[in-house]
Design an enzyme around this catalytic site. Structure first.
Site, PDB file in Angstrom:
ATOM      1  N   HIS A  18      -1.462  -5.434   6.619  1.00  0.00           N
ATOM      2  CA  HIS A  18      -0.681  -6.672   6.559  1.00  0.00           C
ATOM      3  C   HIS A  18      -1.430  -7.802   7.283  1.00  0.00           C
ATOM      4  O   HIS A  18      -1.509  -8.929   6.795  1.00  0.00           O
ATOM      5  CB  HIS A  18       0.681  -6.496   7.232  1.00  0.00           C
ATOM      6  CG  HIS A  18       1.599  -5.518   6.566  1.00  0.00           C
ATOM      7  ND1 HIS A  18       2.168  -4.462   7.236  1.00  0.00           N
ATOM      8  CD2 HIS A  18       2.072  -5.449   5.300  1.00  0.00           C
ATOM      9  CE1 HIS A  18       2.949  -3.784   6.406  1.00  0.00           C
ATOM     10  NE2 HIS A  18       2.906  -4.362   5.226  1.00  0.00           N
ATOM     11  N   LYS A  42      16.592   0.856   3.632  1.00  0.00           N
ATOM     12  CA  LYS A  42      17.941   1.236   4.092  1.00  0.00           C
ATOM     13  C   LYS A  42      17.930   1.838   5.489  1.00  0.00           C
ATOM     14  O   LYS A  42      18.783   1.540   6.302  1.00  0.00           O
ATOM     15  CB  LYS A  42      18.568   2.212   3.102  1.00  0.00           C
ATOM     16  CG  LYS A  42      19.115   1.495   1.890  1.00  0.00           C
ATOM     17  CD  LYS A  42      19.596   2.463   0.832  1.00  0.00           C
ATOM     18  CE  LYS A  42      19.492   1.825  -0.528  1.00  0.00           C
ATOM     19  NZ  LYS A  42      19.129   2.771  -1.574  1.00  0.00           N
ATOM     20  N   ARG A  91      -2.903  -2.842  -3.636  1.00  0.00           N
ATOM     21  CA  ARG A  91      -3.858  -1.866  -3.114  1.00  0.00           C
ATOM     22  C   ARG A  91      -4.404  -0.967  -4.209  1.00  0.00           C
ATOM     23  O   ARG A  91      -5.544  -0.580  -4.217  1.00  0.00           O
ATOM     24  CB  ARG A  91      -3.193  -0.995  -2.039  1.00  0.00           C
ATOM     25  CG  ARG A  91      -2.844  -1.752  -0.787  1.00  0.00           C
ATOM     26  CD  ARG A  91      -1.839  -1.020   0.024  1.00  0.00           C
ATOM     27  NE  ARG A  91      -0.628  -0.794  -0.754  1.00  0.00           N
ATOM     28  CZ  ARG A  91       0.484  -0.282  -0.292  1.00  0.00           C
ATOM     29  NH1 ARG A  91       0.551   0.106   0.951  1.00  0.00           N
ATOM     30  NH2 ARG A  91       1.536  -0.128  -1.067  1.00  0.00           N
ATOM     31  N   SER A 129       2.841   1.180   5.412  1.00  0.00           N
ATOM     32  CA  SER A 129       3.699   1.419   6.576  1.00  0.00           C
ATOM     33  C   SER A 129       4.285   2.824   6.523  1.00  0.00           C
ATOM     34  O   SER A 129       4.399   3.501   7.544  1.00  0.00           O
ATOM     35  CB  SER A 129       4.845   0.403   6.613  1.00  0.00           C
ATOM     36  OG  SER A 129       4.343  -0.878   6.814  1.00  0.00           O
TER      37      SER A 129
END
Ligand code: PNS
Length: 160
Positions: A18, A42, A91, A129
């Protein structure tokens, strides 16, 4: 005219991938708003506040980067902030379909909004992540993949 871009995501947590994208984007836009979506994931590992705080520390040296959270549609948030560009990283080919759909939907919802895809540095291409979270959870070394402030946060969260 000031060019404002939004870089949206869940950033659970921000990775070196990022960071790479944000720095690349600042070569051609005047300001970047790193926008953490409130409901994107969530069950995030890190709370919204933790994610925002980490990103602020990571980007504190660059006044052109602003960190905000947003609720609801990205297309509406872009209108509110005056951003005309959405930045997303590509990516692998596997990212493409979802990203393509999102870009078209966002333009449908806000026809002044263009999506710009950036390719990360090769050595960061495999990072996400979710992978970093999994490696950290299972006791792997994630030092190379995240800023020290994120490493520290993992330590606290995972009680190491
Ligand atoms: O990092 P992520 O999880 O891939 O980010 C996805 C995100 C937050 C960019 C996307 O879910 C989003 O824009 N959410 C906000 C709600 C919205 O506008 N949904 C319609 C997208 S076309």
């Amino acid at each position: 005219m000031t060019t404002i871009a939004i870089y949206p995501g869940s950033f659970d947590p921000i990775t070196r991938g990022h960071e790479d994208l944000i720095r690349r984007s600042l070569q051609f836009v005047d300001r970047v708003i790193v926008a953490v979506a409130v409901n994107a994931s969530k069950t995030p590992l890190f709370t919204l506040e933790e994610r925002l705080d980490m990103i602020r520390v990571v980007l504190r040296d660059d006044a052109r980067a602003e960190v905000r959270s947003f609720n609801g549609l990205l297309a509406d948030f872009a209108r509110e902030t005056g951003a005309k560009l959405v930045l997303r990283g590509l990516r692998a080919v596997s990212d493409f379909e979802y990203e393509f759909q999102m870009a078209l939907m966002n333009r449908q919802l806000n026809d002044e909004l263009e999506t710009v895809f950036l390719v990360p540095a090769v050595h960061l291409t495999y990072l996400s992540s979710s992978l970093v979270r999994e490696v950290a959870r299972l006791g792997g070394d994630v030092r190379e993949f995240v800023h020290p402030v994120v490493l520290e946060a993992f330590g606290k969260k995972l009680k190491r």
